[in-house]
Design an enzyme around this catalytic site. Sequence first.
Site, PDB file in Angstrom:
ATOM      1  N   HIS A  90      -1.671  -5.416   1.369  1.00 52.39           N
ATOM      2  CA  HIS A  90      -2.915  -6.147   1.105  1.00 52.39           C
ATOM      3  C   HIS A  90      -2.590  -7.574   0.683  1.00 52.39           C
ATOM      4  O   HIS A  90      -1.597  -7.809  -0.001  1.00 52.39           O
ATOM      5  CB  HIS A  90      -3.692  -5.466  -0.032  1.00 52.39           C
ATOM      6  CG  HIS A  90      -4.793  -6.329  -0.577  1.00 52.39           C
ATOM      7  ND1 HIS A  90      -6.029  -6.412   0.034  1.00 52.39           N
ATOM      8  CD2 HIS A  90      -4.824  -7.186  -1.623  1.00 52.39           C
ATOM      9  CE1 HIS A  90      -6.773  -7.289  -0.644  1.00 52.39           C
ATOM     10  NE2 HIS A  90      -6.065  -7.771  -1.651  1.00 52.39           N
ATOM     11  N   ASN A 131      -1.888  -0.041   7.285  1.00 53.00           N
ATOM     12  CA  ASN A 131      -1.375  -1.388   7.580  1.00 53.00           C
ATOM     13  C   ASN A 131      -0.551  -1.999   6.442  1.00 53.00           C
ATOM     14  O   ASN A 131      -0.457  -3.213   6.309  1.00 53.00           O
ATOM     15  CB  ASN A 131      -2.499  -2.317   8.065  1.00 53.00           C
ATOM     16  CG  ASN A 131      -3.592  -2.543   7.037  1.00 53.00           C
ATOM     17  OD1 ASN A 131      -3.563  -1.940   5.967  1.00 53.00           O
ATOM     18  ND2 ASN A 131      -4.532  -3.411   7.341  1.00 53.00           N
ATOM     19  N   LYS A 160       0.847  -1.201   0.000  1.00 54.25           N
ATOM     20  CA  LYS A 160       0.000   0.000   0.000  1.00 54.25           C
ATOM     21  C   LYS A 160       0.885   1.256   0.000  1.00 54.25           C
ATOM     22  O   LYS A 160       2.107   1.159   0.213  1.00 54.25           O
ATOM     23  CB  LYS A 160      -0.916  -0.050   1.225  1.00 54.25           C
ATOM     24  CG  LYS A 160      -1.890  -1.248   1.208  1.00 54.25           C
ATOM     25  CD  LYS A 160      -2.800  -1.244   2.432  1.00 54.25           C
ATOM     26  CE  LYS A 160      -3.806  -2.374   2.384  1.00 54.25           C
ATOM     27  NZ  LYS A 160      -4.739  -2.325   3.538  1.00 54.25           N
ATOM     28  N   GLU A 220      -9.184 -10.390  -8.009  1.00 54.73           N
ATOM     29  CA  GLU A 220      -8.226  -9.289  -7.845  1.00 54.73           C
ATOM     30  C   GLU A 220      -7.121  -9.365  -8.905  1.00 54.73           C
ATOM     31  O   GLU A 220      -6.697  -8.341  -9.444  1.00 54.73           O
ATOM     32  CB  GLU A 220      -7.632  -9.322  -6.426  1.00 54.73           C
ATOM     33  CG  GLU A 220      -8.680  -8.945  -5.385  1.00 54.73           C
ATOM     34  CD  GLU A 220      -8.245  -9.202  -3.941  1.00 54.73           C
ATOM     35  OE1 GLU A 220      -7.077  -9.568  -3.705  1.00 54.73           O
ATOM     36  OE2 GLU A 220      -9.100  -9.037  -3.049  1.00 54.73           O
ATOM     37  N   TYR A 227     -12.120  -2.838  -3.551  1.00 56.18           N
ATOM     38  CA  TYR A 227     -12.694  -2.958  -2.200  1.00 56.18           C
ATOM     39  C   TYR A 227     -14.219  -2.926  -2.224  1.00 56.18           C
ATOM     40  O   TYR A 227     -14.837  -2.518  -1.248  1.00 56.18           O
ATOM     41  CB  TYR A 227     -12.153  -1.830  -1.318  1.00 56.18           C
ATOM     42  CG  TYR A 227     -10.746  -2.082  -0.785  1.00 56.18           C
ATOM     43  CD1 TYR A 227     -10.447  -3.218  -0.029  1.00 56.18           C
ATOM     44  CD2 TYR A 227      -9.718  -1.172  -1.016  1.00 56.18           C
ATOM     45  CE1 TYR A 227      -9.169  -3.444   0.476  1.00 56.18           C
ATOM     46  CE2 TYR A 227      -8.429  -1.392  -0.512  1.00 56.18           C
ATOM     47  CZ  TYR A 227      -8.171  -2.526   0.233  1.00 56.18           C
ATOM     48  OH  TYR A 227      -6.909  -2.750   0.736  1.00 56.18           O
TER      49      TYR A 227
HETATM   50  N1  UDP Z   1      -9.668  -1.019   7.439  1.00 54.72           N
HETATM   51  C1  UDP Z   1      -9.755   0.114   8.231  1.00 54.72           C
HETATM   52  N2  UDP Z   1     -10.515   0.052   9.367  1.00 54.72           N
HETATM   53  C2  UDP Z   1     -11.168  -1.071   9.759  1.00 54.72           C
HETATM   54  C3  UDP Z   1     -11.087  -2.211   8.946  1.00 54.72           C
HETATM   55  C4  UDP Z   1     -10.312  -2.150   7.786  1.00 54.72           C
HETATM   56  O1  UDP Z   1      -9.168   1.136   7.899  1.00 54.72           O
HETATM   57  O2  UDP Z   1     -11.816  -1.057  10.810  1.00 54.72           O
HETATM   58  C5  UDP Z   1      -8.851  -0.984   6.224  1.00 54.72           C
HETATM   59  C6  UDP Z   1      -7.506  -1.684   6.411  1.00 54.72           C
HETATM   60  O3  UDP Z   1      -6.528  -0.948   5.670  1.00 54.72           O
HETATM   61  C7  UDP Z   1      -7.756  -3.038   5.788  1.00 54.72           C
HETATM   62  C8  UDP Z   1      -8.671  -2.662   4.635  1.00 54.72           C
HETATM   63  O4  UDP Z   1      -9.516  -1.664   5.169  1.00 54.72           O
HETATM   64  O5  UDP Z   1      -6.544  -3.670   5.389  1.00 54.72           O
HETATM   65  C9  UDP Z   1      -9.507  -3.796   4.091  1.00 54.72           C
HETATM   66  O6  UDP Z   1     -10.248  -4.365   5.135  1.00 54.72           O
HETATM   67  P1  UDP Z   1     -10.388  -5.948   5.258  1.00 54.72           P
HETATM   68  O7  UDP Z   1     -11.397  -6.221   6.316  1.00 54.72           O
HETATM   69  O8  UDP Z   1     -10.599  -6.540   3.910  1.00 54.72           O
HETATM   70  O9  UDP Z   1      -8.952  -6.375   5.853  1.00 54.72           O
HETATM   71  P2  UDP Z   1      -7.729  -7.122   5.156  1.00 54.72           P
HETATM   72  O10 UDP Z   1      -8.301  -8.151   4.208  1.00 54.72           O
HETATM   73  O11 UDP Z   1      -6.901  -6.080   4.466  1.00 54.72           O
HETATM   74  O12 UDP Z   1      -6.969  -7.754   6.296  1.00 54.72           O
HETATM   75 MG    MG Z   2      -9.682  -7.954   2.729  1.00 55.31          MG
END
Ligand code: UDP
Ligand code: MG
Length: 152
Positions: free
Chosen positions: A118, A115, A12, A129, A52
């Site tokens: 991805h 974080n 990211k 994706e 997303y």
């Molecule tokens: N995210 C966030 N707040 C939250 C949950 C998710 O900002 O409470 C962001 C975070 O960057 C995350 C992304 O949204 O990586 C996608 O969310 P997902 O639940 O798909 O998590 P991932 O698959 O990335 O672990």
């Molecule tokens: Mg995810």
Amino acid sequence: MSVKEQTYIMVKPDGVMRSIVGEIIKRFETKGYKLVALKMAVPSREHLEKHYEDLNGRPFFAGLINYMASGPVVCMVWEGRNVVLEGRKMLGATKPSESALGTIRGDFCIDVGRNVCHGSDAVESAQKEIALWFPEGLCEYEKPTVSWVYEN
Ligand code: UDP
Ligand code: MG
């Protein structure tokens, strides 16, 4: 569980700005996975909203799109046995505060909204994706070290 399973991994914008690109590539590479696509991109907001789309409507969605559109990303496809699940383990939990030390998120970040990386969460979403980010296709080649990574 095939050796040909593929996952979409993306550094990211914060990972790029904080110079963690090489570290993330290194972890997948030295684990034994095969790199079959790699590029840098500055995706449009529409492209990110598609990536997303399952999260559209969540309270953090607008912030997430702003974050992801804030700079370049590094897009990769890694191939190997069970790479989707194993790649998620290598990333760690979504919230860095819950990610084990030794994982990418556990080691390199603090905040869920920054974080660094991805990773696809299932084989089906990985396929979606990969098609979204690499419509041009992937790189096909044989690695002579395959028998040093897999017993069978
Ligand atoms: N995210 C966030 N707040 C939250 C949950 C998710 O900002 O409470 C962001 C975070 O960057 C995350 C992304 O949204 O990586 C996608 O969310 P997902 O639940 O798909 O998590 P991932 O698959 O990335 O672990
Ligand atoms: Mg995810």
